[in-house]
Design an enzyme around this catalytic site. Structure first.
Site, PDB file in Angstrom:
ATOM      1  N   GLY A  15       0.860  -1.178   0.000  1.00  0.00           N
ATOM      2  CA  GLY A  15       0.000   0.000   0.000  1.00  0.00           C
ATOM      3  C   GLY A  15       0.894   1.224   0.000  1.00  0.00           C
ATOM      4  O   GLY A  15       1.932   1.236  -0.667  1.00  0.00           O
ATOM      5  N   CYS A  16       0.544   2.231   0.765  1.00  0.00           N
ATOM      6  CA  CYS A  16       1.383   3.426   0.861  1.00  0.00           C
ATOM      7  C   CYS A  16       2.759   3.045   1.396  1.00  0.00           C
ATOM      8  O   CYS A  16       2.878   2.330   2.390  1.00  0.00           O
ATOM      9  CB  CYS A  16       0.721   4.443   1.782  1.00  0.00           C
ATOM     10  SG  CYS A  16       1.742   5.886   2.112  1.00  0.00           S
ATOM     11  N   PHE A  17       3.801   3.520   0.742  1.00  0.00           N
ATOM     12  CA  PHE A  17       5.149   3.097   1.139  1.00  0.00           C
ATOM     13  C   PHE A  17       5.643   3.713   2.442  1.00  0.00           C
ATOM     14  O   PHE A  17       6.581   3.226   3.035  1.00  0.00           O
ATOM     15  CB  PHE A  17       6.178   3.262   0.027  1.00  0.00           C
ATOM     16  CG  PHE A  17       6.239   4.581  -0.703  1.00  0.00           C
ATOM     17  CD1 PHE A  17       5.851   5.787  -0.153  1.00  0.00           C
ATOM     18  CD2 PHE A  17       6.720   4.591  -2.008  1.00  0.00           C
ATOM     19  CE1 PHE A  17       5.935   6.974  -0.865  1.00  0.00           C
ATOM     20  CE2 PHE A  17       6.815   5.775  -2.731  1.00  0.00           C
ATOM     21  CZ  PHE A  17       6.419   6.968  -2.150  1.00  0.00           C
ATOM     22  N   TRP A  18       5.004   4.761   2.935  1.00  0.00           N
ATOM     23  CA  TRP A  18       5.464   5.381   4.185  1.00  0.00           C
ATOM     24  C   TRP A  18       5.369   4.410   5.357  1.00  0.00           C
ATOM     25  O   TRP A  18       6.323   4.212   6.097  1.00  0.00           O
ATOM     26  CB  TRP A  18       4.632   6.613   4.511  1.00  0.00           C
ATOM     27  CG  TRP A  18       4.698   7.729   3.533  1.00  0.00           C
ATOM     28  CD1 TRP A  18       5.644   7.952   2.572  1.00  0.00           C
ATOM     29  CD2 TRP A  18       3.759   8.802   3.414  1.00  0.00           C
ATOM     30  NE1 TRP A  18       5.344   9.089   1.868  1.00  0.00           N
ATOM     31  CE2 TRP A  18       4.197   9.636   2.372  1.00  0.00           C
ATOM     32  CE3 TRP A  18       2.596   9.128   4.102  1.00  0.00           C
ATOM     33  CZ2 TRP A  18       3.505  10.790   2.000  1.00  0.00           C
ATOM     34  CZ3 TRP A  18       1.910  10.276   3.731  1.00  0.00           C
ATOM     35  CH2 TRP A  18       2.370  11.093   2.697  1.00  0.00           C
ATOM     36  N   THR A  20       4.839   1.125   5.236  1.00  0.00           N
ATOM     37  CA  THR A  20       5.571  -0.109   4.962  1.00  0.00           C
ATOM     38  C   THR A  20       7.039   0.068   5.353  1.00  0.00           C
ATOM     39  O   THR A  20       7.619  -0.792   6.024  1.00  0.00           O
ATOM     40  CB  THR A  20       5.436  -0.500   3.475  1.00  0.00           C
ATOM     41  OG1 THR A  20       4.041  -0.575   3.145  1.00  0.00           O
ATOM     42  CG2 THR A  20       6.109  -1.821   3.189  1.00  0.00           C
TER      43      THR A  20
END
Length: 174
Positions: A15-18, A20
Protein backbone atom coordinates in the site's frame (compact mmCIF):
# COMPACT_ATOMS: atom_id res chain seq x y z
CA UNK A 1 20.25 -8.66 -6.39
CA UNK A 2 22.42 -10.15 -3.70
CA UNK A 3 25.23 -7.92 -2.47
CA UNK A 4 27.16 -10.59 -0.58
CA UNK A 5 26.57 -13.62 1.61
CA UNK A 6 25.57 -11.22 4.38
CA UNK A 7 23.05 -9.21 2.37
CA UNK A 8 19.99 -9.90 0.27
CA UNK A 9 17.39 -7.66 -1.28
CA UNK A 10 13.61 -7.93 -1.61
CA UNK A 11 11.09 -5.35 -2.80
CA UNK A 12 7.68 -5.16 -1.12
CA UNK A 13 4.56 -3.18 -1.93
CA UNK A 14 2.29 -2.83 1.06
CA UNK A 15 0.00 0.00 0.00
CA UNK A 16 1.38 3.43 0.86
CA UNK A 17 5.15 3.10 1.14
CA UNK A 18 5.46 5.38 4.18
CA UNK A 19 4.02 2.89 6.65
CA UNK A 20 5.57 -0.11 4.96
CA UNK A 21 9.01 1.46 5.35
CA UNK A 22 8.38 2.34 9.00
CA UNK A 23 7.22 -1.21 9.81
CA UNK A 24 10.17 -2.95 8.17
CA UNK A 25 12.73 -0.70 9.80
CA UNK A 26 11.63 -2.31 13.09
CA UNK A 27 12.93 -5.76 12.14
CA UNK A 28 16.33 -6.87 13.37
CA UNK A 29 18.49 -7.72 10.37
CA UNK A 30 17.16 -4.98 8.11
CA UNK A 31 20.20 -3.07 6.88
CA UNK A 32 18.49 -0.42 4.77
CA UNK A 33 15.05 0.50 3.47
CA UNK A 34 14.30 2.79 0.57
CA UNK A 35 10.93 3.92 -0.75
CA UNK A 36 10.38 3.92 -4.48
CA UNK A 37 8.37 2.79 -7.45
CA UNK A 38 8.42 -0.83 -8.68
CA UNK A 39 7.58 -2.59 -11.95
CA UNK A 40 6.19 0.21 -14.05
CA UNK A 41 6.28 1.16 -17.71
CA UNK A 42 8.19 4.47 -17.77
CA UNK A 43 11.67 5.64 -16.81
CA UNK A 44 12.42 7.83 -13.81
CA UNK A 45 8.82 8.31 -12.68
CA UNK A 46 7.86 11.12 -10.35
CA UNK A 47 5.30 10.79 -7.57
CA UNK A 48 2.93 13.13 -9.40
CA UNK A 49 2.93 10.72 -12.38
CA UNK A 50 2.67 7.53 -10.31
CA UNK A 51 -0.28 8.77 -8.26
CA UNK A 52 -2.33 9.25 -11.43
CA UNK A 53 -2.23 5.46 -11.84
CA UNK A 54 -1.12 5.53 -15.47
CA UNK A 55 2.51 4.36 -15.15
CA UNK A 56 1.93 0.85 -13.80
CA UNK A 57 4.26 1.52 -10.86
CA UNK A 58 3.49 0.36 -7.33
CA UNK A 59 4.63 2.30 -4.26
CA UNK A 60 7.19 -0.08 -2.82
CA UNK A 61 10.03 -0.43 -0.37
CA UNK A 62 13.38 -1.94 -1.28
CA UNK A 63 14.68 -3.84 1.72
CA UNK A 64 18.30 -4.84 2.11
CA UNK A 65 18.70 -7.37 4.91
CA UNK A 66 21.08 -9.85 6.50
CA UNK A 67 19.67 -13.36 5.94
CA UNK A 68 21.75 -14.72 8.84
CA UNK A 69 19.66 -12.51 11.17
CA UNK A 70 16.35 -12.14 9.32
CA UNK A 71 14.73 -14.85 7.24
CA UNK A 72 12.71 -14.25 4.11
CA UNK A 73 9.86 -16.15 5.81
CA UNK A 74 9.82 -13.61 8.65
CA UNK A 75 9.83 -10.74 6.15
CA UNK A 76 6.80 -12.26 4.42
CA UNK A 77 5.08 -12.80 7.76
CA UNK A 78 5.62 -9.12 8.57
CA UNK A 79 4.20 -8.06 5.21
CA UNK A 80 1.04 -10.09 5.71
CA UNK A 81 0.60 -8.58 9.18
CA UNK A 82 0.56 -5.16 7.50
CA UNK A 83 -1.65 -5.81 4.47
CA UNK A 84 -5.04 -7.11 3.51
CA UNK A 85 -4.30 -9.27 0.45
CA UNK A 86 -8.01 -9.55 -0.35
CA UNK A 87 -8.08 -5.90 -1.46
CA UNK A 88 -7.16 -5.06 -5.05
CA UNK A 89 -5.43 -1.74 -5.79
CA UNK A 90 -5.49 -0.28 -2.32
CA UNK A 91 -4.98 -0.51 1.41
CA UNK A 92 -6.78 1.46 4.10
CA UNK A 93 -7.90 4.84 2.78
CA UNK A 94 -5.49 4.64 -0.18
CA UNK A 95 -7.00 3.52 -3.48
CA UNK A 96 -5.44 3.18 -6.91
CA UNK A 97 -3.17 0.84 -8.86
CA UNK A 98 -0.09 2.40 -7.25
CA UNK A 99 -1.23 0.93 -3.89
CA UNK A 100 -1.45 -2.68 -5.14
CA UNK A 101 0.31 -5.03 -2.73
CA UNK A 102 3.09 -7.26 -3.98
CA UNK A 103 6.34 -9.12 -3.47
CA UNK A 104 8.97 -8.48 -6.13
CA UNK A 105 11.96 -10.77 -5.83
CA UNK A 106 15.47 -10.03 -7.03
CA UNK A 107 16.96 -13.49 -6.50
CA UNK A 108 15.48 -16.48 -8.35
CA UNK A 109 16.38 -18.74 -5.41
CA UNK A 110 13.85 -16.80 -3.29
CA UNK A 111 10.91 -17.65 -5.56
CA UNK A 112 10.20 -21.15 -4.14
CA UNK A 113 10.17 -19.75 -0.58
CA UNK A 114 7.84 -16.91 -1.55
CA UNK A 115 5.58 -19.20 -3.61
CA UNK A 116 5.29 -21.68 -0.72
CA UNK A 117 4.37 -18.84 1.63
CA UNK A 118 1.73 -17.54 -0.82
CA UNK A 119 0.35 -21.08 -1.19
CA UNK A 120 -0.16 -21.23 2.60
CA UNK A 121 -1.58 -17.69 2.80
CA UNK A 122 -4.08 -17.78 -0.10
CA UNK A 123 -6.57 -20.23 1.49
CA UNK A 124 -6.99 -17.85 4.44
CA UNK A 125 -8.72 -15.26 2.22
CA UNK A 126 -11.83 -15.26 0.00
CA UNK A 127 -9.88 -13.28 -2.61
CA UNK A 128 -6.13 -12.84 -2.97
CA UNK A 129 -4.63 -10.03 -5.03
CA UNK A 130 -1.08 -9.65 -3.70
CA UNK A 131 1.25 -9.87 -6.68
CA UNK A 132 4.27 -12.14 -6.88
CA UNK A 133 6.65 -11.08 -9.63
CA UNK A 134 10.29 -10.67 -10.45
CA UNK A 135 11.46 -7.11 -9.87
CA UNK A 136 11.79 -5.63 -13.35
CA UNK A 137 12.63 -2.08 -12.34
CA UNK A 138 12.78 0.14 -9.27
CA UNK A 139 13.20 3.88 -9.07
CA UNK A 140 13.95 5.59 -5.78
CA UNK A 141 11.19 7.94 -4.62
CA UNK A 142 11.81 11.61 -4.03
CA UNK A 143 13.76 12.49 -0.86
CA UNK A 144 10.71 13.79 1.00
CA UNK A 145 9.20 10.27 0.79
CA UNK A 146 12.24 8.66 2.45
CA UNK A 147 11.56 7.97 6.15
CA UNK A 148 8.46 10.16 5.80
CA UNK A 149 6.75 9.03 9.00
CA UNK A 150 9.95 9.59 11.01
CA UNK A 151 9.95 13.19 9.77
CA UNK A 152 6.14 13.54 10.04
CA UNK A 153 5.02 11.35 12.98
CA UNK A 154 1.40 12.46 12.62
CA UNK A 155 1.27 11.50 8.94
CA UNK A 156 -1.45 9.14 7.74
CA UNK A 157 -0.69 5.44 7.64
CA UNK A 158 -2.97 2.47 7.06
CA UNK A 159 -0.65 0.31 9.19
CA UNK A 160 -1.86 0.74 12.77
CA UNK A 161 0.18 0.85 15.97
CA UNK A 162 -1.19 -2.62 16.75
CA UNK A 163 0.17 -4.03 13.49
CA UNK A 164 3.48 -2.22 13.94
CA UNK A 165 3.84 -3.77 17.39
CA UNK A 166 3.08 -7.22 15.94
CA UNK A 167 5.87 -6.71 13.37
CA UNK A 168 8.28 -5.61 16.08
CA UNK A 169 7.34 -8.68 18.17
CA UNK A 170 8.63 -10.88 15.34
CA UNK A 171 12.12 -9.98 16.59
CA UNK A 172 11.42 -12.19 19.64
CA UNK A 173 10.48 -15.23 17.54
CA UNK A 174 13.05 -17.89 16.79
Amino acid sequence: MSNSNNEKTICLAGGCFWGTQRAFKLLNGVIKTQTGYANGRTENPLYEEVKKGETGFKEAVMIRYNPAILSLEKILKALFICIDPSVKDGQGEDHGTQYQTGVYYTDESDLPIIQAYFDREKPKHKAFYTELEKLENFYTAEEYHQDYLDKNPDGYCHISLFETQKVQALNDER
